[in-house]
Scaffold this active site. Structure first.
Site, mmCIF file in Angstrom:
data_model
loop_
_atom_site.group_PDB
_atom_site.id
_atom_site.type_symbol
_atom_site.label_atom_id
_atom_site.label_comp_id
_atom_site.label_asym_id
_atom_site.label_seq_id
_atom_site.Cartn_x
_atom_site.Cartn_y
_atom_site.Cartn_z
ATOM 1 N N ALA A 31 -0.507 -29.822 -46.502
ATOM 2 C CA ALA A 31 -1.117 -28.635 -45.904
ATOM 3 C C ALA A 31 -1.131 -28.894 -44.398
ATOM 4 C CB ALA A 31 -2.526 -28.436 -46.451
ATOM 5 N N SER A 91 -8.958 -29.364 -39.233
ATOM 6 C CA SER A 91 -8.225 -29.817 -40.419
ATOM 7 C C SER A 91 -8.431 -28.829 -41.564
ATOM 8 C CB SER A 91 -8.691 -31.223 -40.809
ATOM 9 O OG SER A 91 -7.830 -31.766 -41.786
ATOM 10 N N ASN A 92 -8.132 -29.229 -42.789
ATOM 11 C CA ASN A 92 -8.348 -28.370 -43.958
ATOM 12 C C ASN A 92 -8.770 -29.235 -45.146
ATOM 13 O OD1 ASN A 92 -5.871 -29.277 -45.406
ATOM 14 N ND2 ASN A 92 -4.893 -28.344 -43.630
ATOM 15 N N TYR A 93 -8.994 -28.588 -46.295
ATOM 16 C CA TYR A 93 -9.581 -29.297 -47.436
ATOM 17 C C TYR A 93 -8.565 -30.044 -48.310
ATOM 18 C CZ TYR A 93 -13.944 -26.712 -46.711
ATOM 19 O OH TYR A 93 -15.093 -26.219 -46.219
ATOM 20 N N SER A 94 -7.304 -30.103 -47.910
ATOM 21 C CA SER A 94 -6.302 -30.729 -48.779
ATOM 22 C C SER A 94 -6.698 -32.160 -49.149
ATOM 23 C CB SER A 94 -4.942 -30.745 -48.077
ATOM 24 O OG SER A 94 -4.039 -31.536 -48.815
#
Ligand code: CTP
Length: 414
Positions: free
Chosen positions: A282, A215-218
């Protein structure tokens, strides 16, 4: 501001002494102002001053004396219904807590609860810096912001305690300007009113196995701010979001998804019917090819994860859109990325791209502010200074409205 009805809620902090000046500026701009004063605010600013500058009796008591002729006995409701905006300045820790908890025991809190949906609420906390940073105040600020209020960070400078730090209420001139901007954003004649707007937000999670994901930090904050601002302008908003810890903006239809493929499936039915598609999510560009059922066990020193491309949602919409439909994308880059943003505009057939840098302090995923450069389909750039994501969302929508107006004037599509 001309002809707009504004309630100024004043709570009991030292900054209350500046509030007659706020009233004067609003009146000068043509607004009708009523003041709701908490019991303790009356110790910092005189009711007579506020009544004189507003030209109206100040509201304090929920229960007015029954024997005064002409008394409006239901004004705890009628005042909230009258208002085009509610401004709370200064907002003390106590008032923030009471509003966040939904208490309704004085005129200020009654106005907050009876204000009509979609009307802007602007809150200007002011208190000692340490109080402001306390966990309980921050929790209440977050609750109010999630409920659709715009909460402005107090300013830094000299405090009544003799210390210097964050906690001061903004100057009356700045407060009056912010009220003007909020009223303009909430204008009912918006070109977005009645249009179907789809917003994607948040990160996506791509499963590695039953317990792990890529995943990502969004945080989803920007997409949620856009959805809220579009709703405030009367749009019919669908918000398709990955996993985030945010409350659904009032009046917005939310669709929760986890992976990019799920977001794609949720978005597709809206391609033919939406007027504007704003991709703030994102979305992970890749997913593990074969997510493992159950939990993968470690055994080697290394492991290889084969990733395959996900569908590009906004590019797909951009390629299919009909004349008059608008595609808006975001481009996040860690460094010199403006050229990539221009390329993305063309490659994905976008009408507008919001380029933002990622420094994790004033711009990017987890923070409340963003510095955007908007690039329209003719590659014209507009650089915005760092600002709250709620304000950045409104500026973005102003640009979308300009594109709608241009289409209405028969200006050429790209
Ligand atoms: N987007 C999308 N679907 C994807 C990937 C991205 O809709 N599968 C949208 C995002 O919501 C955003 C824009 O496309 O509006 C970002 O484009 P993208 O090419 O993913 O940007 P980056 O990942 O930042 O670019 P790159 O991979 O080229 O660095």
């Amino acid at each position: 501001m001309k002809g707009k009805n504004i309630i100024l809620g004043v709570s009991g902090g030292i900054a209350a002494y500046k509030t007659p000046q706020i009233v004067r500026l609003l009146k000068k701009a043509g607004a009708n102002v009523r003041v709701a004063l908490t019991a303790s605010a009356g110790r910092f600013v005189s009711e007579l001053s506020l009544a004189t500058v507003s030209g109206e009796a100040v509201c304090r008591e929920m229960f007015p004396p029954a024997d005064i002729p002409g008394t409006d006995f239901t004004r705890h409701i009628s005042l909230g219904e009258w208002a085009d905006a509610l401004v709370i300045a200064p907002a003390t820790a106590n008032t923030l807590a009471r509003l966040a908890a939904g208490l309704c025991d004085d005129m200020l809190s009654a106005c907050f609860i009876t204000l009509r949906p979609g009307k802007p609420v602007l809150i200007f906390p002011a208190m000692d810096g340490q109080m402001y940073r306390s966990a309980s105040v921050q929790r209440n600020v977050a609750t109010l912001a999630a409920g659709g209020c715009t909460v402005f960070e107090p300013e830094s400078g000299d405090l009544a305690s003799g210390q210097c730090g964050t906690g001061r209420m903004a100057d009356p001139g700045i407060i009056a300007n912010r009220i003007g901007a909020a009223l303009q954003a909430a204008r009912p004649d918006s070109l977005l009113a009645g249009l179907q707007v789809v917003v994607t937000a948040g990160p996506t999670r791509e499963k590695i196995d039953g317990v792990r994901f890529v995943s990502n930090y969004s945080s989803g904050k920007m997409g949620f701010a856009v959805a809220r601002a579009a709703r405030e302008r009367g749009a019919d908003v669908r918000l398709i979001t990955g996993p985030v810890h945010l409350e659904t903006p009032e009046g917005v239809e939310r669709i929760d998804v986890e992976s990019a493929c799920q977001m794609h499936d949720a978005a597709k039915p809206f391609y033919p019917i939406c007027a504007v598609f704003i991709a703030a999510a994102a979305v992970a560009d890749y997913r593990p090819e074969m997510p493992y059922e159950g939990k993968l066990k470690k055994n080697e020193h290394q492991m290889q994860l084969l990733l395959v491309r996900n569908p590009d949602i906004i590019a797909e919409f951009g390629a299919q859109k009909r004349t008059g439909q608008l595609a808006v994308g975001f481009a996040l880059e860690t460094s010199e990325g403006l050229a990539y943003a221009h390329r993305k505009l063309d490659e994905k057939h976008l009408d507008l791209v919001a380029f933002n840098t990622y420094d994790r302090k004033t711009s990017g995923f987890e923070v409340d502010t963003n510095s955007l450069t908007l690039i329209d389909r003719n590659h014209r750039e507009t650089s915005l200074p760092p600002m709250q994501k709620t304000d950045a969302a409104r500026m973005l929508l102003d640009h979308v409205e300009q594109l709608i107006a241009a289409a209405g004037n028969g200006e050429t599509e790209r």
